[in-house]
Design an enzyme around this catalytic site. Sequence first.
Site, PDB file in Angstrom:
ATOM      1  N   SER A 139      39.174  45.774  38.348  1.00  0.00           N
ATOM      2  CA  SER A 139      39.709  44.414  38.507  1.00  0.00           C
ATOM      3  C   SER A 139      39.355  43.749  39.836  1.00  0.00           C
ATOM      4  O   SER A 139      39.714  42.585  40.053  1.00  0.00           O
ATOM      5  CB  SER A 139      41.225  44.429  38.330  1.00  0.00           C
ATOM      6  OG  SER A 139      41.560  44.548  36.971  1.00  0.00           O
ATOM      7  N   LYS A 142      37.802  40.362  39.681  1.00  0.00           N
ATOM      8  CA  LYS A 142      38.532  39.097  39.621  1.00  0.00           C
ATOM      9  C   LYS A 142      38.417  38.280  40.905  1.00  0.00           C
ATOM     10  O   LYS A 142      38.747  37.083  40.902  1.00  0.00           O
ATOM     11  CB  LYS A 142      39.995  39.379  39.269  1.00  0.00           C
ATOM     12  CG  LYS A 142      40.136  39.864  37.820  1.00  0.00           C
ATOM     13  CD  LYS A 142      41.490  40.479  37.535  1.00  0.00           C
ATOM     14  CE  LYS A 142      41.523  40.986  36.091  1.00  0.00           C
ATOM     15  NZ  LYS A 142      42.609  41.921  35.834  1.00  0.00           N
ATOM     16  N   SER A 196      47.084  40.576  37.973  1.00  0.00           N
ATOM     17  CA  SER A 196      45.827  41.140  37.471  1.00  0.00           C
ATOM     18  C   SER A 196      45.700  40.954  35.961  1.00  0.00           C
ATOM     19  O   SER A 196      45.267  41.856  35.239  1.00  0.00           O
ATOM     20  CB  SER A 196      45.700  42.620  37.838  1.00  0.00           C
ATOM     21  OG  SER A 196      44.350  43.048  37.777  1.00  0.00           O
ATOM     22  N   LYS A 312      42.797  42.709  46.466  1.00  0.00           N
ATOM     23  CA  LYS A 312      42.773  42.872  45.003  1.00  0.00           C
ATOM     24  C   LYS A 312      42.615  44.342  44.653  1.00  0.00           C
ATOM     25  O   LYS A 312      41.728  45.025  45.175  1.00  0.00           O
ATOM     26  CB  LYS A 312      41.624  42.071  44.391  1.00  0.00           C
ATOM     27  CG  LYS A 312      41.659  42.087  42.862  1.00  0.00           C
ATOM     28  CD  LYS A 312      42.847  41.306  42.330  1.00  0.00           C
ATOM     29  CE  LYS A 312      43.144  41.599  40.863  1.00  0.00           C
ATOM     30  NZ  LYS A 312      43.835  42.887  40.675  1.00  0.00           N
TER      31      LYS A 312
END
Length: 361
Positions: A139, A142, A196, A312
């Site tokens: 993730s 992202k 997320s 993140k």
Amino acid sequence: MKCTDSMNERPSMYTEREWARIMEKEAAESKKQRHLGIILGLLFLVLLLMGYSVYYFVFRSHDYVLVHPFEKTDTVYGIRSGLQLSDTAQAFAADLCVTDQDVNTGAIIIGAEEAALFNMEGQEVVYAKDIFTPRSPASMTKVMTALVALKYGNLDDIVTVTETALDIEYGSSVCDIKVGDQLSLRQLLYGLMIASGNDAAMMIAEHVAGSVEAFVDLMNQEARNLGATDTHFSNPHGLTAEDHYTTAYDMYLIFQEAMKNDIFMDIINRQNYYAEYTRGDGSPVAVTWESTNEYFTGQAQAPDHVLVYGGKTGTTEDAGACLVLLSRDLYGNPYLSVIFHSENHETLYAEMNQILSLIPN
């Protein structure tokens, strides 16, 4: 008065003395006119010379030809090519942390496959372990999704959720939006980065670019523009997919670019986000999305001399536990740290703390 044959011939109405005085006055006036003409001519030449000087030194002198233009097919615009670079190359790298090898790996021992610490203020690679090997970023993908959405999207747009939001791996992290829900692109962006949400990623992509495929093309275009040449994306959420990879160094390039946007900086600094929106049947929805960052949830504690700003997370079976993190030292200087493929969440934060311990007190 009678006409005369010459300008110098004295008219009969003037005495010789009077005429001499008149002629003397006319000669002086004629001389004065000649001097004025010479002065005006010289002034014109001076102005002409000044105009050319301004043109040459202010404009023309900046028309340099690049002796060693960057080869964009090389990693980081040729930084790793081994060529002797001109001042042009040095200017490109002036605000970047640059290395072509591991750095300071003996300072700590970690099991993560790839890790780095970048001093953003001093443009220094403090620590680097195998940072140019492409791996699944989970993730952390992202970050690029957010960057593209901020660049090409209108955050005030109202998005109606479609079946596209459901086209994700069952059991993966979501914002739990439903088909028919109406919420803003801004809300989707906060859900993407804080909770997320893979469903949010799909809706952002479809809305901004018209299709997920077109959005992924934009992601790859932006990566190339940033010099992230060891990166290729296949989706906007980071779930394991063929031909979906990046590196710790490319993640640094992408994150640094995203940091230029104030909204991105606000998002990553939040522990949660409260959103109100509408279901397809018109009923209201109120939800609070909580951060997946364990430094924000209290499950992990950074070293005392380090303030975690945000970042993140990312976790898949293929990628392991991942984290890109922006922190500051006691003087406010920013540091970016990255870990790819740590064994699990507990190990991830323990290893990240080892990396953060390299930030000077």
